[in-house]
Design a protein around this motif. Structure first.
Motif, short mmCIF file in Angstrom:
data_model
loop_
_atom_site.label_atom_id
_atom_site.label_comp_id
_atom_site.label_asym_id
_atom_site.label_seq_id
_atom_site.Cartn_x
_atom_site.Cartn_y
_atom_site.Cartn_z
N ASN A 169 24.64 40.78 34.66
CA ASN A 169 24.32 40.17 33.38
C ASN A 169 23.35 39.02 33.56
OD1 ASN A 169 26.04 41.94 32.09
ND2 ASN A 169 27.78 40.55 32.15
N ALA A 170 22.45 38.86 32.63
CA ALA A 170 21.44 37.81 32.72
C ALA A 170 22.11 36.45 32.87
CB ALA A 170 20.58 37.83 31.47
N GLY A 171 21.66 35.67 33.85
CA GLY A 171 22.20 34.35 34.07
C GLY A 171 23.49 34.32 34.85
N MET A 172 23.98 35.49 35.27
CA MET A 172 25.26 35.57 35.99
C MET A 172 25.09 35.03 37.41
SD MET A 172 27.56 38.97 36.26
CE MET A 172 29.25 38.98 36.85
N HIS A 173 26.02 34.18 37.84
CA HIS A 173 25.95 33.59 39.18
C HIS A 173 27.08 34.18 40.03
CE1 HIS A 173 22.84 30.48 38.46
NE2 HIS A 173 23.23 30.63 37.20
N SER A 174 28.01 33.35 40.46
CA SER A 174 29.14 33.83 41.27
C SER A 174 30.09 34.64 40.40
CB SER A 174 29.86 32.65 41.90
OG SER A 174 28.99 31.93 42.76
N PHE A 175 30.73 35.64 41.01
CA PHE A 175 31.62 36.52 40.25
C PHE A 175 32.56 37.22 41.23
CE2 PHE A 175 28.06 39.00 41.66
CZ PHE A 175 28.59 40.23 42.01
N SER A 176 33.56 37.87 40.70
CA SER A 176 34.49 38.62 41.54
C SER A 176 34.92 39.89 40.82
CB SER A 176 35.71 37.77 41.91
OG SER A 176 36.46 37.45 40.74
N PHE A 177 35.48 40.81 41.59
CA PHE A 177 35.97 42.06 41.01
C PHE A 177 36.99 42.67 41.96
CE2 PHE A 177 32.32 43.11 43.62
CZ PHE A 177 32.69 44.26 44.29
N ASN A 178 37.81 43.56 41.43
CA ASN A 178 38.75 44.32 42.25
C ASN A 178 38.29 45.76 42.35
OD1 ASN A 178 40.32 41.93 42.05
ND2 ASN A 178 42.16 43.15 42.39
N TYR A 179 38.49 46.34 43.51
CA TYR A 179 38.22 47.76 43.74
C TYR A 179 39.35 48.28 44.60
CZ TYR A 179 35.47 52.03 44.34
OH TYR A 179 35.04 53.33 44.31
N GLY A 180 40.11 49.22 44.08
CA GLY A 180 41.26 49.72 44.83
C GLY A 180 42.24 48.60 45.11
N ASN A 181 42.63 48.44 46.37
CA ASN A 181 43.61 47.42 46.74
C ASN A 181 42.94 46.16 47.29
OD1 ASN A 181 42.69 48.30 49.20
ND2 ASN A 181 44.71 48.60 50.12
N ALA A 182 41.65 45.96 47.00
CA ALA A 182 40.90 44.84 47.56
C ALA A 182 40.26 43.99 46.46
CB ALA A 182 39.83 45.35 48.52
N HIS A 183 40.12 42.69 46.75
CA HIS A 183 39.48 41.73 45.85
C HIS A 183 38.20 41.25 46.51
CE1 HIS A 183 39.31 38.72 42.65
NE2 HIS A 183 38.96 37.83 43.57
N PHE A 184 37.10 41.28 45.77
CA PHE A 184 35.79 40.92 46.30
C PHE A 184 35.24 39.72 45.54
CE2 PHE A 184 36.60 45.30 47.18
CZ PHE A 184 36.09 45.52 48.45
N THR A 185 34.89 38.68 46.27
CA THR A 185 34.33 37.45 45.69
C THR A 185 32.89 37.30 46.17
OG1 THR A 185 36.51 36.40 45.68
CG2 THR A 185 34.59 34.96 45.48
N CYS A 186 31.96 37.30 45.23
CA CYS A 186 30.53 37.18 45.55
C CYS A 186 30.03 35.82 45.09
CB CYS A 186 29.74 38.28 44.86
SG CYS A 186 30.14 39.95 45.44
N ILE A 187 29.57 35.01 46.03
CA ILE A 187 29.13 33.65 45.74
C ILE A 187 27.61 33.60 45.69
CG2 ILE A 187 29.20 31.24 46.51
CD1 ILE A 187 31.78 32.00 48.04
N ASP A 188 27.08 33.15 44.57
CA ASP A 188 25.63 33.00 44.41
C ASP A 188 25.17 31.80 45.23
OD1 ASP A 188 23.02 32.26 43.38
OD2 ASP A 188 23.42 33.56 41.69
N TYR A 189 24.11 31.99 46.00
CA TYR A 189 23.58 30.90 46.85
C TYR A 189 23.23 29.67 46.02
CZ TYR A 189 20.77 28.70 50.52
OH TYR A 189 20.26 27.83 51.45
N SER A 190 22.75 29.86 44.79
CA SER A 190 22.36 28.73 43.95
C SER A 190 23.57 27.92 43.50
CB SER A 190 21.58 29.21 42.73
OG SER A 190 22.40 29.97 41.87
N ASP A 191 24.78 28.46 43.64
CA ASP A 191 25.98 27.73 43.30
C ASP A 191 26.42 26.76 44.40
OD1 ASP A 191 26.31 28.72 40.78
OD2 ASP A 191 27.69 30.32 41.35
N CYS A 192 25.73 26.78 45.53
CA CYS A 192 25.99 25.81 46.59
C CYS A 192 25.37 24.49 46.15
CB CYS A 192 25.41 26.28 47.92
SG CYS A 192 26.10 27.83 48.48
N VAL A 193 26.16 23.64 45.55
CA VAL A 193 25.66 22.54 44.73
C VAL A 193 24.85 21.51 45.50
CG1 VAL A 193 27.46 22.77 42.99
CG2 VAL A 193 27.89 21.36 44.99
N LYS A 194 25.01 21.41 46.82
CA LYS A 194 24.24 20.43 47.58
C LYS A 194 22.97 21.04 48.18
CE LYS A 194 27.98 17.27 48.79
NZ LYS A 194 28.72 16.64 49.90
#
Length: 239
Positions: A172-197
């Motif tokens: 989605n436009a403007g979407m940064h970090s997000f997560s989702f589940n697939y099967g029995n696993a949880h996936f967390t995707c961190i946007d590099y631009s969210d590294c605030v420093k």
């Protein structure tokens, strides 16, 4: 992707008779020179897990060929996913070196054949130009892998800004970090631009990460009830 505004619709169902159709929207995603580039998206809901569906894209009387996709595995079903990063230069060792398209072709063909889905740790393009989108990203991530399997991207520094065509094409436009589940696993995707420093290599501190959001995500029911938890980021907090 289209060169004009259209009315995107996806016909879908368990067979080539489909039986369902869902309409979407078409957004202005960027420009090829002075020509607008549009990305069409259709969100389908109400799907059963671990199921093969047939679908085709349609705009009025213009209809694509039939294709299939498989929804997320049930929790007890084994799954396989592919991971890659820094594909922005089409397998060039240095800027100015000759491209080797046979390498990304082999990589993405293999992931499409062997993985249930794939996650990138970023830098799928080298900059926000339409040229890099059409030479380094679309022929491989979209046309080889994405035609067959789902793709998620933890965006890197070269994929910025969040308003660029690559962001609008994948998520989605403007979407940064997000997560989702697939099967029995949880996936967390961190946007590099969210590294605030800024860039992690220069400051080297774990608090460069969006810790509040990460803690909230990993403490959620979706993450806590998963057997496996995976985090993806373009530059790791430590090596």
């Amino acid at each position: 992707e289209t060169d004009r505004q259209v009315n995107p619709t996806v016909d879908w169902g368990l067979t080539t008779a489909y039986g369902n159709n869902t309409k979407g929207l078409c957004i202005t995603a960027g420009y090829n020179g002075s020509t607008p580039v549009y990305i069409c998206k259709v969100r389908i809901s109400g799907l059963a897990a671990d199921t093969i569906y047939h679908f085709r894209a349609r705009n009025g009387s213009t209809v694509s060929s039939d294709r299939i996709f498989t929804t997320s595995a049930n929790e007890e079903t084994p799954l396989t996913f592919g991971v890659w990063g820094d594909s922005q230069m089409v397998a060039r060792r240095l800027i100015g070196d000759a491209a080797h398209p046979e390498i990304p072709t082999a990589i993405f063909t293999d992931m499409a054949a062997t993985a249930d889905f794939a996650v990138s740790v970023g830098d799928v393009v080298d900059n926000s130009s339409y040229n890099l989108y059409t030479t380094a990203f679309r022929p491989y991530v979209c046309d080889i892998l994405g035609r067959q399997k789902p793709v998620s991207i933890a965006f890197g520094n070269h994929d910025q800004p969040a308003t660029s065509l690559i962001h609008k094409a994948v998520q989605n436009a403007g979407m940064h970090s997000f997560s989702f589940n697939y099967g029995n696993a949880h996936f967390t995707c961190i946007d590099y631009s969210d590294c605030v420093k800024g860039t992690l290599p220069s400051d080297g501190h774990i608090d460069s990460l969006p810790l509040d959001w990460i803690q909230q995500d990993l403490s959620s029911d979706e993450a806590q009830n998963a057997t496996w938890r995976f985090l993806f980021i373009h530059v790791p907090p430590y090596c």
